[in-house]
Design a protein around this motif. Structure first.
Motif, PDB file in Angstrom:
ATOM      1  N   SER A  61      -5.204  -7.316  -5.437  1.00  0.00           N
ATOM      2  CA  SER A  61      -4.434  -6.417  -6.707  1.00  0.00           C
ATOM      3  C   SER A  61      -4.041  -4.755  -5.680  1.00  0.00           C
ATOM      4  O   SER A  61      -3.265  -3.912  -5.671  1.00  0.00           O
ATOM      5  CB  SER A  61      -4.221  -7.182  -7.505  1.00  0.00           C
ATOM      6  N   VAL A  62      -5.791  -4.416  -5.939  1.00  0.00           N
ATOM      7  CA  VAL A  62      -5.898  -3.339  -6.132  1.00  0.00           C
ATOM      8  C   VAL A  62      -6.748  -2.316  -5.176  1.00  0.00           C
ATOM      9  O   VAL A  62      -7.958  -3.478  -5.383  1.00  0.00           O
ATOM     10  CB  VAL A  62      -6.067  -2.096  -7.106  1.00  0.00           C
ATOM     11  N   ILE A  63      -7.132  -1.769  -3.877  1.00  0.00           N
ATOM     12  CA  ILE A  63      -7.845  -1.314  -3.909  1.00  0.00           C
ATOM     13  C   ILE A  63      -7.778   0.393  -3.651  1.00  0.00           C
ATOM     14  O   ILE A  63      -6.910   0.939  -3.254  1.00  0.00           O
ATOM     15  CB  ILE A  63      -8.147  -1.335  -2.060  1.00  0.00           C
ATOM     16  N   CYS A  64      -9.194   0.611  -4.189  1.00  0.00           N
ATOM     17  CA  CYS A  64      -8.878   1.688  -3.859  1.00  0.00           C
ATOM     18  C   CYS A  64     -10.477   2.885  -2.977  1.00  0.00           C
ATOM     19  O   CYS A  64     -11.933   1.823  -3.094  1.00  0.00           O
ATOM     20  CB  CYS A  64      -9.051   2.932  -5.197  1.00  0.00           C
ATOM     21  N   CYS A  65     -10.121   3.415  -2.734  1.00  0.00           N
ATOM     22  CA  CYS A  65     -11.471   4.354  -1.810  1.00  0.00           C
ATOM     23  C   CYS A  65     -10.880   6.091  -2.451  1.00  0.00           C
ATOM     24  O   CYS A  65     -10.080   6.570  -1.707  1.00  0.00           O
ATOM     25  CB  CYS A  65     -11.852   4.137  -0.606  1.00  0.00           C
ATOM     26  N   PHE A  66     -12.207   6.858  -3.049  1.00  0.00           N
ATOM     27  CA  PHE A  66     -11.914   8.350  -2.970  1.00  0.00           C
ATOM     28  C   PHE A  66     -13.277   9.171  -2.798  1.00  0.00           C
ATOM     29  O   PHE A  66     -14.473   8.685  -2.916  1.00  0.00           O
ATOM     30  CB  PHE A  66     -11.853   8.622  -4.579  1.00  0.00           C
ATOM     31  N   ARG A  67     -13.260   9.636  -1.793  1.00  0.00           N
ATOM     32  CA  ARG A  67     -14.172  10.645  -1.389  1.00  0.00           C
ATOM     33  C   ARG A  67     -14.831   9.877  -0.406  1.00  0.00           C
ATOM     34  O   ARG A  67     -15.957  10.509  -0.532  1.00  0.00           O
ATOM     35  CB  ARG A  67     -14.829  11.207  -2.076  1.00  0.00           C
TER      36      ARG A  67
ATOM     37  N   PHE B  65     -10.782   1.056   7.674  1.00  0.00           N
ATOM     38  CA  PHE B  65      -8.718   1.227   6.967  1.00  0.00           C
ATOM     39  C   PHE B  65      -7.652   0.307   7.690  1.00  0.00           C
ATOM     40  O   PHE B  65      -7.585  -0.609   6.849  1.00  0.00           O
ATOM     41  CB  PHE B  65      -8.283   2.404   8.092  1.00  0.00           C
ATOM     42  N   PRO B  66      -8.759  -0.696   8.585  1.00  0.00           N
ATOM     43  CA  PRO B  66      -7.924  -2.189   8.898  1.00  0.00           C
ATOM     44  C   PRO B  66      -8.277  -2.391   7.828  1.00  0.00           C
ATOM     45  O   PRO B  66      -7.017  -3.963   7.996  1.00  0.00           O
ATOM     46  CB  PRO B  66      -8.052  -2.374  10.181  1.00  0.00           C
ATOM     47  N   GLN B  67      -9.105  -3.206   7.623  1.00  0.00           N
ATOM     48  CA  GLN B  67     -10.090  -3.752   6.130  1.00  0.00           C
ATOM     49  C   GLN B  67      -8.652  -3.770   5.247  1.00  0.00           C
ATOM     50  O   GLN B  67      -8.807  -4.873   4.417  1.00  0.00           O
ATOM     51  CB  GLN B  67     -11.117  -3.955   6.433  1.00  0.00           C
ATOM     52  N   MET B  68      -8.926  -2.710   4.793  1.00  0.00           N
ATOM     53  CA  MET B  68      -8.141  -2.019   3.779  1.00  0.00           C
ATOM     54  C   MET B  68      -6.716  -2.642   3.208  1.00  0.00           C
ATOM     55  O   MET B  68      -6.530  -3.183   2.554  1.00  0.00           O
ATOM     56  CB  MET B  68      -7.932  -0.517   3.215  1.00  0.00           C
ATOM     57  N   ALA B  69      -6.275  -2.061   4.605  1.00  0.00           N
ATOM     58  CA  ALA B  69      -4.664  -2.628   4.506  1.00  0.00           C
ATOM     59  C   ALA B  69      -4.991  -4.726   4.749  1.00  0.00           C
ATOM     60  O   ALA B  69      -3.553  -4.729   3.703  1.00  0.00           O
ATOM     61  CB  ALA B  69      -3.645  -2.219   5.650  1.00  0.00           C
ATOM     62  N   ALA B  70      -5.143  -4.871   5.131  1.00  0.00           N
ATOM     63  CA  ALA B  70      -5.575  -6.421   5.231  1.00  0.00           C
ATOM     64  C   ALA B  70      -5.998  -7.138   3.846  1.00  0.00           C
ATOM     65  O   ALA B  70      -5.140  -8.377   4.445  1.00  0.00           O
ATOM     66  CB  ALA B  70      -5.955  -6.764   6.419  1.00  0.00           C
ATOM     67  N   GLY B  71      -6.916  -6.732   3.767  1.00  0.00           N
ATOM     68  CA  GLY B  71      -7.360  -7.441   1.943  1.00  0.00           C
ATOM     69  C   GLY B  71      -6.406  -6.811   1.213  1.00  0.00           C
ATOM     70  O   GLY B  71      -6.833  -7.764   0.356  1.00  0.00           O
ATOM     71  N   LEU B  72      -5.056  -6.619   1.260  1.00  0.00           N
ATOM     72  CA  LEU B  72      -3.590  -6.493   0.110  1.00  0.00           C
ATOM     73  C   LEU B  72      -2.848  -7.604  -0.390  1.00  0.00           C
ATOM     74  O   LEU B  72      -2.413  -8.071   1.277  1.00  0.00           O
ATOM     75  CB  LEU B  72      -3.632  -5.350   0.151  1.00  0.00           C
ATOM     76  N   ALA B  73      -3.770  -8.212  -1.433  1.00  0.00           N
ATOM     77  CA  ALA B  73      -3.137  -8.815  -1.918  1.00  0.00           C
ATOM     78  C   ALA B  73      -0.907  -8.588  -1.214  1.00  0.00           C
ATOM     79  O   ALA B  73      -0.840  -7.751  -1.210  1.00  0.00           O
ATOM     80  CB  ALA B  73      -3.034  -9.651  -2.971  1.00  0.00           C
ATOM     81  N   PRO B  74       0.345  -9.103  -1.445  1.00  0.00           N
ATOM     82  CA  PRO B  74       1.254  -9.195  -1.469  1.00  0.00           C
ATOM     83  C   PRO B  74       1.131  -8.122  -2.024  1.00  0.00           C
ATOM     84  O   PRO B  74       1.234  -8.593  -3.966  1.00  0.00           O
ATOM     85  CB  PRO B  74       2.393 -10.642  -1.315  1.00  0.00           C
ATOM     86  N   GLY B  75       2.616  -6.847  -2.097  1.00  0.00           N
ATOM     87  CA  GLY B  75       3.227  -6.497  -3.476  1.00  0.00           C
ATOM     88  C   GLY B  75       1.262  -5.806  -4.724  1.00  0.00           C
ATOM     89  O   GLY B  75       1.322  -4.538  -4.837  1.00  0.00           O
ATOM     90  N   GLY B  76       0.235  -5.764  -2.918  1.00  0.00           N
ATOM     91  CA  GLY B  76      -1.060  -4.949  -3.586  1.00  0.00           C
ATOM     92  C   GLY B  76      -1.203  -4.024  -3.672  1.00  0.00           C
ATOM     93  O   GLY B  76      -0.015  -2.903  -2.360  1.00  0.00           O
ATOM     94  N   LEU B  77      -1.429  -2.675  -4.199  1.00  0.00           N
ATOM     95  CA  LEU B  77      -1.785  -0.855  -4.230  1.00  0.00           C
ATOM     96  C   LEU B  77      -2.717  -0.961  -2.957  1.00  0.00           C
ATOM     97  O   LEU B  77      -3.785  -0.950  -3.521  1.00  0.00           O
ATOM     98  CB  LEU B  77      -1.414  -0.478  -5.386  1.00  0.00           C
TER      99      LEU B  77
END
Length: 190
Positions: free
Chosen positions: A106-112, A119-131
């Protein structure tokens, strides 16, 4: 040469539990978007360090997983979660060789933290509507931190290009020389 894992374990071994939960402003400013996520509500905190974002998301009612190379940092995060009255899952992994846990999240976050291969894994790992919540240093950081490795800073426009398949909610992409970080908040199309 000291490995990243050893370096971060040493850093966190010298640290103590933070006196208060430090909330990333991007998460706080999109609290309503987080609250509106449907069940099952899951979160992945990448390069979590001492897990402040994972703990915050757990306090928002998400099942949060914190991922980092430092078991010592994650241990501090587990203590923080306990103090804050929530549970988080922690996973020790070297992100340069280990793929991200499969979602959907539902949420993937990464800071610093910057590893463009994720990057491609982050985008692909989000559920539909995920942030997606992402913030790290950009090229303007090098003006003040001249010893900082230029491989680990974002270039202007890079986040918009890398996450072009997502719907952008908030973006500061390195165009302002007064900002030394770039960030994006984006949603996976439904």
């Amino acid at each position: 040469m000291v490995s990243d894992t050893s370096r971060w374990n040493e850093k966190y071994a010298a640290a103590s539990l933070a006196p208060a939960l430090r909330v990333e402003p991007l998460l706080e400013s999109h609290q309503q978007d987080i609250d509106a996520l449907p069940e099952p509500r899951t979160a992945l905190d990448i390069a979590a360090g001492t897990c402040h974002s994972a703990v915050y998301l757990a306090k928002c009612g998400l099942h949060a997983t914190a991922l980092d190379c430092s078991a010592v940092g994650l241990g501090l995060g587990e203590q923080l979660a306990k103090r804050e009255g929530v549970a988080i899952k922690t996973t020790t992994a070297d992100l340069t060789v280990t793929p991200l846990p499969t979602g959907p999240w539902s949420v993937i976050c990464c800071f610093r933290y910057l590893d463009r291969d994720l990057f491609p894994q982050m985008a692909a790992g989000l559920a539909p509507g995920g942030l997606l919540f992402y913030r790290t240093f950009n090229v303007h950081h090098l003006e003040k931190a001249t010893a900082f490795n230029p491989e680990y800073v974002l270039q202007p426009g890079e986040l918009a290009r890398q996450f072009s398949t997502l719907d952008v909610l908030s973006l500061s992409d390195g165009d302002d020389p007064g900002e030394n970080t770039s960030w994006i908040v984006a949603r996976q199309p439904a």
